[in-house]
Every structure is written in C-alpha cells, then in structure tokens.
Design a protein around this motif. Sequence first.
Motif, mmCIF file in Angstrom:
data_model
loop_
_atom_site.group_PDB
_atom_site.id
_atom_site.type_symbol
_atom_site.label_atom_id
_atom_site.label_comp_id
_atom_site.label_asym_id
_atom_site.label_seq_id
_atom_site.Cartn_x
_atom_site.Cartn_y
_atom_site.Cartn_z
ATOM 1 N N TRP A 75 0.806 -1.212 0.000
ATOM 2 C CA TRP A 75 0.000 0.000 0.000
ATOM 3 C C TRP A 75 0.840 1.263 0.000
ATOM 4 N N THR A 76 0.207 2.363 -0.397
ATOM 5 C CA THR A 76 0.807 3.686 -0.324
ATOM 6 C C THR A 76 -0.184 4.616 0.353
ATOM 7 N N LEU A 77 0.316 5.443 1.274
ATOM 8 C CA LEU A 77 -0.491 6.467 1.915
ATOM 9 C C LEU A 77 -0.008 7.815 1.415
ATOM 10 N N ALA A 78 -0.898 8.584 0.819
ATOM 11 C CA ALA A 78 -0.567 9.917 0.318
ATOM 12 C C ALA A 78 -1.419 10.937 1.066
ATOM 13 N N TRP A 79 -0.770 11.824 1.789
ATOM 14 C CA TRP A 79 -1.424 12.868 2.570
ATOM 15 C C TRP A 79 -1.221 14.199 1.863
ATOM 16 N N GLU A 80 -2.292 14.918 1.627
ATOM 17 C CA GLU A 80 -2.201 16.257 1.047
ATOM 18 C C GLU A 80 -2.879 17.229 2.004
ATOM 19 N N LEU A 81 -2.199 18.337 2.282
ATOM 20 C CA LEU A 81 -2.709 19.338 3.218
ATOM 21 C C LEU A 81 -2.980 20.630 2.459
ATOM 22 N N ARG A 82 -4.195 21.155 2.605
ATOM 23 C CA ARG A 82 -4.585 22.408 1.945
ATOM 24 C C ARG A 82 -5.140 23.362 2.983
ATOM 25 N N ALA A 83 -4.546 24.546 3.060
ATOM 26 C CA ALA A 83 -5.076 25.563 3.964
ATOM 27 C C ALA A 83 -6.515 25.855 3.580
ATOM 28 N N GLU A 84 -7.391 25.939 4.598
ATOM 29 C CA GLU A 84 -8.807 26.209 4.361
ATOM 30 C C GLU A 84 -9.320 27.054 5.522
ATOM 31 N N GLY A 85 -9.584 28.322 5.245
ATOM 32 C CA GLY A 85 -10.030 29.203 6.321
ATOM 33 C C GLY A 85 -8.991 29.251 7.421
ATOM 34 N N ARG A 86 -9.425 28.960 8.639
ATOM 35 C CA ARG A 86 -8.506 28.972 9.783
ATOM 36 C C ARG A 86 -7.993 27.566 10.112
ATOM 37 N N GLY A 87 -8.119 26.662 9.168
ATOM 38 C CA GLY A 87 -7.686 25.290 9.406
ATOM 39 C C GLY A 87 -7.057 24.662 8.182
ATOM 40 N N THR A 88 -7.177 23.350 8.087
ATOM 41 C CA THR A 88 -6.543 22.579 7.018
ATOM 42 C C THR A 88 -7.489 21.494 6.537
ATOM 43 N N ARG A 89 -7.579 21.342 5.237
ATOM 44 C CA ARG A 89 -8.288 20.213 4.642
ATOM 45 C C ARG A 89 -7.236 19.141 4.423
#
Length: 130
Positions: A75-89
């Motif tokens: 398996w592969t785990l891919a994490w993507e973080l996107r700033a969204e308002g005052r938090g993160t998606r």
Amino acid sequence: MATIALDQFVAAPPAAVWRALTEPELVRRWWAEGDIAAEVGHEFTLDMPGFGAQPCRVVESVPPERFVYTFTTEWTLAWELRAEGRGTRVLLEHSGFDLDDKRMAAAFERMGPGWRDVVLPRLAETAAAL
C-alpha cells in the motif's frame, strides 16, 4: 487497484497537521508507534496493534503540503494538506488494494470506515491541540 480516498477538516494550520503526520511522538497519539521522519528515502516501521511492525518508506515529502510513504509492501499512503479558512483540509489516499484478492478486499472494506470514523478524527484532535 482500488484506493480509499477521504478528507477531513482539521481546526489547525497546515504546519500543525504536518507535525502530527511526521513527528513520531505525535503519530503515536493518533495512530501508531513508529520512527517516522519526513525525509525522502527514510525507512521506518509503524507498530500496528494486532499486526506488528509494518515496513514503510517515505517516497515524497513537501512540507507542509504533501507527505507520501509506502505502508507494508502493498500500500501507499498519500497525505495532502490544503489551507482552508482557519484550518486545514486533509486529503488521504490509501492505495494499492487488489480487490480480486479476498484478503485485500476485506482490508479495503474495513479500512475505509476505520480511517473515516476513528483514525482521521484522532489526527484532527491531535493537530488541533498543538
């Protein structure tokens, strides 16, 4: 090959979520014990209760936006973080499931709800507390 694709809003900035994904003492709080590090090529293990130490290898690291590693040999785990308002998606793709393999199909069925209902909310709680 099938992929579990999920997202979770986290009430913390991307830098805090990045820390929760890449610092061993923080990963231990929300998921598993292991010697994770955000360096491409770093090999580590995650000790999964009931399954033992699982081999992993970092294949991509772009702080604080993208972190990808192999998890087990399949398996592969891919994490993507996107700033969204005052938090993160937080977007997670857990890929590599061969649904023609009975064991892998069963894992696929269990892991989707596990990520969504248990693991990602615990990640969110950990990051929000930083």
